[in-house]
Design a protein around this motif. Sequence first.
Motif, PDB file in Angstrom:
ATOM      1  N   VAL A  46       0.832  -1.212   0.000  1.00 56.32           N
ATOM      2  CA  VAL A  46       0.000   0.000   0.000  1.00 56.32           C
ATOM      3  C   VAL A  46       0.861   1.254   0.000  1.00 56.32           C
ATOM      4  O   VAL A  46       0.561   2.233  -0.684  1.00 56.32           O
ATOM      5  CB  VAL A  46      -0.934  -0.014   1.234  1.00 56.32           C
ATOM      6  CG1 VAL A  46      -1.668   1.316   1.361  1.00 56.32           C
ATOM      7  CG2 VAL A  46      -1.926  -1.167   1.130  1.00 56.32           C
ATOM      8  N   GLN A  47       1.958   1.228   0.750  1.00 59.12           N
ATOM      9  CA  GLN A  47       2.828   2.403   0.872  1.00 59.12           C
ATOM     10  C   GLN A  47       3.478   2.787  -0.458  1.00 59.12           C
ATOM     11  O   GLN A  47       3.608   3.967  -0.781  1.00 59.12           O
ATOM     12  CB  GLN A  47       3.900   2.132   1.920  1.00 59.12           C
ATOM     13  CG  GLN A  47       4.798   3.325   2.218  1.00 59.12           C
ATOM     14  CD  GLN A  47       5.818   3.017   3.304  1.00 59.12           C
ATOM     15  OE1 GLN A  47       5.868   1.899   3.823  1.00 59.12           O
ATOM     16  NE2 GLN A  47       6.614   4.007   3.671  1.00 59.12           N
ATOM     17  N   TYR A  48       3.875   1.763  -1.236  1.00 57.35           N
ATOM     18  CA  TYR A  48       4.581   2.039  -2.496  1.00 57.35           C
ATOM     19  C   TYR A  48       3.818   1.448  -3.679  1.00 57.35           C
ATOM     20  O   TYR A  48       4.413   0.875  -4.583  1.00 57.35           O
ATOM     21  CB  TYR A  48       5.995   1.448  -2.442  1.00 57.35           C
ATOM     22  CG  TYR A  48       6.820   1.955  -1.287  1.00 57.35           C
ATOM     23  CD1 TYR A  48       7.319   3.258  -1.260  1.00 57.35           C
ATOM     24  CD2 TYR A  48       7.089   1.128  -0.199  1.00 57.35           C
ATOM     25  CE1 TYR A  48       8.069   3.721  -0.190  1.00 57.35           C
ATOM     26  CE2 TYR A  48       7.848   1.582   0.880  1.00 57.35           C
ATOM     27  CZ  TYR A  48       8.332   2.878   0.873  1.00 57.35           C
ATOM     28  OH  TYR A  48       9.070   3.334   1.930  1.00 57.35           O
ATOM     29  N   TRP A  49       2.493   1.622  -3.684  1.00 57.49           N
ATOM     30  CA  TRP A  49       1.686   0.989  -4.718  1.00 57.49           C
ATOM     31  C   TRP A  49       1.989   1.510  -6.118  1.00 57.49           C
ATOM     32  O   TRP A  49       1.764   0.818  -7.117  1.00 57.49           O
ATOM     33  CB  TRP A  49       0.200   1.168  -4.390  1.00 57.49           C
ATOM     34  CG  TRP A  49      -0.267   2.609  -4.426  1.00 57.49           C
ATOM     35  CD1 TRP A  49      -0.222   3.506  -3.410  1.00 57.49           C
ATOM     36  CD2 TRP A  49      -0.846   3.281  -5.534  1.00 57.49           C
ATOM     37  NE1 TRP A  49      -0.730   4.720  -3.804  1.00 57.49           N
ATOM     38  CE2 TRP A  49      -1.127   4.606  -5.127  1.00 57.49           C
ATOM     39  CE3 TRP A  49      -1.160   2.911  -6.851  1.00 57.49           C
ATOM     40  CZ2 TRP A  49      -1.703   5.548  -5.963  1.00 57.49           C
ATOM     41  CZ3 TRP A  49      -1.734   3.853  -7.695  1.00 57.49           C
ATOM     42  CH2 TRP A  49      -1.998   5.158  -7.247  1.00 57.49           C
ATOM     43  N   LYS A  50       2.528   2.730  -6.225  1.00 58.57           N
ATOM     44  CA  LYS A  50       2.856   3.277  -7.543  1.00 58.57           C
ATOM     45  C   LYS A  50       4.107   2.632  -8.133  1.00 58.57           C
ATOM     46  O   LYS A  50       4.349   2.744  -9.342  1.00 58.57           O
ATOM     47  CB  LYS A  50       3.061   4.786  -7.446  1.00 58.57           C
ATOM     48  CG  LYS A  50       1.788   5.569  -7.142  1.00 58.57           C
ATOM     49  CD  LYS A  50       2.065   7.064  -7.140  1.00 58.57           C
ATOM     50  CE  LYS A  50       0.787   7.860  -6.851  1.00 58.57           C
ATOM     51  NZ  LYS A  50       1.041   9.334  -6.845  1.00 58.57           N
ATOM     52  N   ASP A  51       4.902   1.999  -7.277  1.00 63.33           N
ATOM     53  CA  ASP A  51       6.169   1.429  -7.739  1.00 63.33           C
ATOM     54  C   ASP A  51       6.125  -0.102  -7.785  1.00 63.33           C
ATOM     55  O   ASP A  51       7.171  -0.747  -7.821  1.00 63.33           O
ATOM     56  CB  ASP A  51       7.307   1.869  -6.803  1.00 63.33           C
ATOM     57  CG  ASP A  51       7.448   3.386  -6.751  1.00 63.33           C
ATOM     58  OD1 ASP A  51       7.447   3.997  -7.826  1.00 63.33           O
ATOM     59  OD2 ASP A  51       7.544   3.928  -5.632  1.00 63.33           O
ATOM     60  N   ILE A  52       4.922  -0.663  -7.793  1.00 62.28           N
ATOM     61  CA  ILE A  52       4.775  -2.118  -7.809  1.00 62.28           C
ATOM     62  C   ILE A  52       5.142  -2.677  -9.185  1.00 62.28           C
ATOM     63  O   ILE A  52       4.754  -2.127 -10.214  1.00 62.28           O
ATOM     64  CB  ILE A  52       3.339  -2.524  -7.443  1.00 62.28           C
ATOM     65  CG1 ILE A  52       3.012  -2.080  -6.014  1.00 62.28           C
ATOM     66  CG2 ILE A  52       3.140  -4.023  -7.583  1.00 62.28           C
ATOM     67  CD1 ILE A  52       3.914  -2.664  -4.966  1.00 62.28           C
ATOM     68  N   ILE A  53       5.903  -3.775  -9.199  1.00 62.32           N
ATOM     69  CA  ILE A  53       6.229  -4.457 -10.444  1.00 62.32           C
ATOM     70  C   ILE A  53       5.528  -5.816 -10.458  1.00 62.32           C
ATOM     71  O   ILE A  53       4.977  -6.259  -9.439  1.00 62.32           O
ATOM     72  CB  ILE A  53       7.755  -4.634 -10.611  1.00 62.32           C
ATOM     73  CG1 ILE A  53       8.328  -5.488  -9.466  1.00 62.32           C
ATOM     74  CG2 ILE A  53       8.451  -3.289 -10.684  1.00 62.32           C
ATOM     75  CD1 ILE A  53       9.797  -5.797  -9.614  1.00 62.32           C
ATOM     76  N   GLN A  54       5.543  -6.477 -11.602  1.00 59.45           N
ATOM     77  CA  GLN A  54       4.816  -7.732 -11.764  1.00 59.45           C
ATOM     78  C   GLN A  54       5.266  -8.800 -10.766  1.00 59.45           C
ATOM     79  O   GLN A  54       4.463  -9.592 -10.269  1.00 59.45           O
ATOM     80  CB  GLN A  54       5.006  -8.243 -13.193  1.00 59.45           C
ATOM     81  CG  GLN A  54       4.096  -9.404 -13.577  1.00 59.45           C
ATOM     82  CD  GLN A  54       2.635  -9.009 -13.643  1.00 59.45           C
ATOM     83  OE1 GLN A  54       2.306  -7.872 -13.928  1.00 59.45           O
ATOM     84  NE2 GLN A  54       1.749  -9.951 -13.373  1.00 59.45           N
TER      85      GLN A  54
END
Length: 548
Positions: A263-271
């Motif tokens: 949740v904290q880094y949801w913009k930087d999630i990879i596959q």
Amino acid sequence: MTITCDGGGAAVIFRFRPSLPDLHSNGYTNLITIFIIILFTSITHVCASIHDYQNETFIHRSNSFFFHGGSEGLYASRVPSFNDIEDNSLNGKSFIRFESITFRRTKESAENKNMMQQKTGLVEAIIVKVKDRNNIGGAYLNSDAICCTPEHADNGSCKVGEVIIRQNPDDSSGPKRIQTFFEGKNKETKMVLQTVDISSTGMYYLYFMFCDPELKDTTISGRTVWRNPDGYLPGKMMPLMTFYGLMSLAYLFLGLFWFLKFVQYWKDIIQLHYHITAVIGLGMCEMALWYFEYSNFNSTGSRPMVITLWAVTFTAVKKTVSRLLILVVSMGYGVVRPTLGGITSKVYLLGVAYFVASEALELVEHLGNINDFSGKARLFLVLPVALLDACFILWIFSSLSKTLEKLQIRKSMAKLELYRKFTNSLAVTVLLSVLWIGYELYFHASDPLSELWRRAWIIPAFWTLLAYVILLVICILWAPSQNPTRYAYSEETGDEFDEEAVKLGGSGIKVSGDMSVVLERKDRKASVATDHHVFGGLGEDKEEDKRE
């Protein structure tokens, strides 16, 4: 002479003489479904602390006939012994209860008897601890016989027609004998409902035996109930219920940690993060199902078929997905390559094969015993799993070697350090696995009679704990962060596809992560071609074309 017994437990060897008899008694989905249904319908009964007998026959050994009624590790009762009267409060009581036990002899055997005789056939139930095995049979009389003969009777050692048992007056927990007689010409007789209190902790074996050859082809029906002080769960399985409960909490805390990072880094999630999430979720479900399965088993005495089947399936799925996760991470998926390219089908094929082999082995080990499954047949199921595990290990370390080499050439120091840590962790894991396999082989070889049953639970617990540790390492190394470029795939850092990915791209499949980058490069090439009319400029354009 040796008598082997096998009834879902370990083999027991009664040494009556130097060595006595051993007493014993989309396409892929459809294929997997059919296989599981065939295997599932082959299972005749479910392992439980309630042992059911359905017209079972006796086996001839030496001068006796026997049927193995079960074997379990039992702890001593924590409360005084009780009578055969039904007691609603069973907490703290350990016992073996005989319920509805019926013996049926043949018509010919019954007709050969005298109607006026009260006792025309004897069947004995023998309860013995492993440590007391030498007290059964004529070993102490220098005889290979199991049943008493006239010669033995003349010495006052036993009674003709009974199993030889050496009783120790100072040990009340020694072998116990319960006798049931046929009367007159009756073809069947029922054993009196009774409960045998367990006053001493140990591995107990139950045998039904008779010595009269005229009772040959006699059958047994009914059931026995085995209970420990804290429930019906067998003694060697009792610690596993607590272990699975603790592992459920461990996966819950890991899932909570991962969710907060997600949740904290949801913009930087990879596959890759989604694959890790799936493994954590499978682990939570697997441990919870096993805990509830053991808890239900402990309360009722029978393994719940549906819950056990789900637990077994989740275990097979989680094992498969976990191995695939480690494999694709080792290949650099999401770090040095955005796709698996042409090897995707090979990875899927290995995963499907492992799931089928693992599911078959888990079903046989946990759901029940297949009648004709000998040691060789069980080995037939263990070998494919072992070979596929070896394939995974070889492929993983081969892929890691190539990935480390690529990162060194590209001088991606952050990623290189990440993969070095991952490689070292896997190397330690493999070393621990090899050492533990050696210990496991030693454990089983040095304890053929299951006398160390109270420590047997650590064998499966180790593998579950090791799988959790590997997942924890991956979660720490690849945790979502505000600096995803330290491990995420990026064309700007010079990452490129391997040969399989290039071939796949040539077939028309999209292989770039961002088309805008390609268009930007084409525009830049066009402007360079306009401004520079020298061969050096054209050379630069040609080199850029090659890169594209």
